[in-house]
Design an enzyme around this catalytic site. Structure first.
Site, PDB file in Angstrom:
ATOM      1  N   LYS A 121      36.014  39.549  50.322  1.00  0.00           N
ATOM      2  CA  LYS A 121      36.110  40.605  49.318  1.00  0.00           C
ATOM      3  C   LYS A 121      35.243  41.777  49.727  1.00  0.00           C
ATOM      4  O   LYS A 121      34.025  41.635  49.895  1.00  0.00           O
ATOM      5  CB  LYS A 121      35.669  40.071  47.950  1.00  0.00           C
ATOM      6  CG  LYS A 121      35.850  41.071  46.820  1.00  0.00           C
ATOM      7  CD  LYS A 121      35.537  40.447  45.471  1.00  0.00           C
ATOM      8  CE  LYS A 121      35.779  41.432  44.338  1.00  0.00           C
ATOM      9  NZ  LYS A 121      35.487  40.844  43.006  1.00  0.00           N
ATOM     10  N   ASP A 226      34.868  40.959  31.389  1.00  0.00           N
ATOM     11  CA  ASP A 226      36.179  41.360  31.907  1.00  0.00           C
ATOM     12  C   ASP A 226      37.070  40.124  32.030  1.00  0.00           C
ATOM     13  O   ASP A 226      37.782  39.952  33.017  1.00  0.00           O
ATOM     14  CB  ASP A 226      36.023  42.055  33.264  1.00  0.00           C
ATOM     15  CG  ASP A 226      37.263  42.853  33.635  1.00  0.00           C
ATOM     16  OD1 ASP A 226      38.125  43.062  32.756  1.00  0.00           O
ATOM     17  OD2 ASP A 226      37.396  43.251  34.808  1.00  0.00           O
TER      18      ASP A 226
END
Length: 462
Positions: A121, A226
């Site tokens: 990532k 989130d």
């Protein structure tokens, strides 16, 4: 910007040395001067500008000459530095295809030396789709100035720390492998994002599992902030894995209840819309939490007890203050022990204060005696000095008279010398014959001025 790893094969040690020099210079400069880059890189045979030209061709650096000649790193150059470090560590050996794109990151497949496939990532904060990072995220904390590369590095470090801690406490998260700069290496989740799944065999079970994760996180002192269908992975066996952790905050955050209710609302809304679930069951049928629920059956933030751990303190999550840490320590020590310790501390403090007060009184008495003695000594010195000043003043008067007499004698001698020099200068001026030479003597160019100069020469000869 597309990550083209093929260029990485053809970069030399000097290229990476100059890239590292630009990175070091960006700690104090937004645009690093070219002279500073050459000084930091300190290549043996020079050639820093040639290397910068090569890096500029591959878009690893950006050139800016608006104020001065300087360079800055691009995200592609930062990617190359992170990948090369991970390769040198032996964490990865190859980079594969891109498997995900988000508003804050890109995800690629990578492989280890034994062929194990992992996920890489790369955080890319500052995209045009999400530039409100300073207000939406707490990466900066007390800092005022920032760069996007630095914010991406902070986000990667924070996500790696949260992932590691949650894995140790048994949460279904990817396994954190390594982290460097803005790059995080983790295990590859074999599954799909929940937003891509149209049908589930047991949607009620998955719903309860997902809500249980929200409540369990809150019991450990954290809120995801989130938690939606984009950050929940599910495999063929309907096993849930949660991802994306940089924005997590503590339950002590001032907006913690709003974040908690928003996460719960997102899950309710998605499951009702996608899988047509109706939420009118009793609270006793829900096995996802031991906390009380409100009238609609949703978990309540106020009824959740933070009894499973203090991950927000361990990870320094946003919103966890010094006061919360003191309360937590008191809670761990217990009421009885704390009261005994406080009694002992109070006695010791009173004894210490009494001792310090006695010491201070003795010190004050000594200081008063010393001040009186010093005043007497100073008075004696002043009187002696006044007497000596009177004698010195008398001597000074005699010396001033003598100096005045000497000054008058020296003035008379000076006037005599000046008169002599003046007479000599007048005599020399009278005996000197001034000859005026024309400037045109040295400008014989054949014109009228040259002819007049020749005439003047003849007259002078006659």
């Amino acid at each position: 910007m597309k990550l083209d790893v093929e260029v990485l094969r053809y970069l030399s040690k000097d290229d990476f040395r100059v890239l590292t020099a630009v990175e070091m210079g960006m700690r104090n400069h937004e645009i690093v001067p070219a002279e500073l880059i050459s000084r930091i890189a300190s290549l043996k045979h020079g050639g820093t500008y040639k290397v910068l030209k090569n890096l500029l061709k591959h878009k690893l650096v950006h050139h800016d000459s608006s104020k001065y000649d300087g360079f800055r790193l691009t995200y592609l150059g930062y990617d190359f530095l992170a990948i090369r470090t991970l390769v040198n560590r032996g964490v990865i050996t190859s980079v594969g295809r891109q498997i995900g794109v988000g508003k804050e990151s890109d995800i690629f497949e990578v492989a280890t030396e034994d062929g194990t496939v992992l996920a890489m990532k790369l955080h890319r904060l500052g995209r045009t789709s999400f530039r409100a990072v300073k207000s939406k995220r707490d990466y900066l904390r007390h800092r005022n100035s920032f760069s996007w590369l630095y914010l991406s590095r902070l986000a990667a470090l924070k996500e790696f720390a949260f992932m590691k801690a949650l894995e140790d406490h048994g949460f279904p998260v990817p396994k954190a492998v390594d982290c460097n700069r803005h790059c995080v290496i983790m295990s590859l989740v074999q599954g799909y994002s929940l937003v891509q799944v149209r049908q589930l065999q047991n949607p009620e079970v998955v719903f309860e599992t997902v809500l249980g994760l929200i409540v369990r996180l809150a019991e450990h002192g954290l809120i995801h902030c989130d938690f939606n269908e984009f950050n929940i992975m599910i495999d063929d066996d309907e096993k849930v894995t949660m991802i994306d952790f940089p924005q997590m905050v503590s339950v002590s955050h001032r907006n913690a209840q709003m974040f908690f209710d928003r996460d719960v609302g997102c899950i309710y809304k998605f499951f009702a819309k996608r899988y047509n679930l109706s939420f009118q069951d009793d609270a006793d049928d829900n096995n996802y939490a031991q906390a009380e629920t409100d009238e609609a059956g949703r978990p309540s933030f106020s009824s959740i007890s933070k009894s499973s751990g203090f991950l927000d303190k361990e990870l320094a999550a946003s919103g966890f203050t010094r006061k919360d840490q003191d309360d937590m320590e008191k809670f761990i020590e217990g009421d009885a022990d704390s009261e005994e310790d406080e009694g002992e501390e109070h006695v010791s403090e009173t004894n210490e204060t009494n001792i310090t007060n006695l010491d201070s009184l003795q010190i004050e008495d000594q200081e008063e005696q010393m001040n009186e003695e010093e005043e007497k000594v100073v008075a004696n010195q002043l009187s002696e000095k006044a007497q000596s000043d009177g004698l010195v003043a008398k001597n000074d008067n005699y010396e001033e008279d003598e100096d005045n007499e000497n000054a008058t004698e020296s003035d008379a001698e000076l006037t005599k010398r000046l008169n002599k020099h003046k007479k000599r200068a007048i005599a020399a001026a009278r005996g000197r014959q001034s000859r005026i030479s024309s400037r045109n003597l040295y400008k014989d160019k054949g014109g009228r001025s040259s002819q007049s100069s020749k005439v003047q020469k003849n007259f002078g000869g006659w």
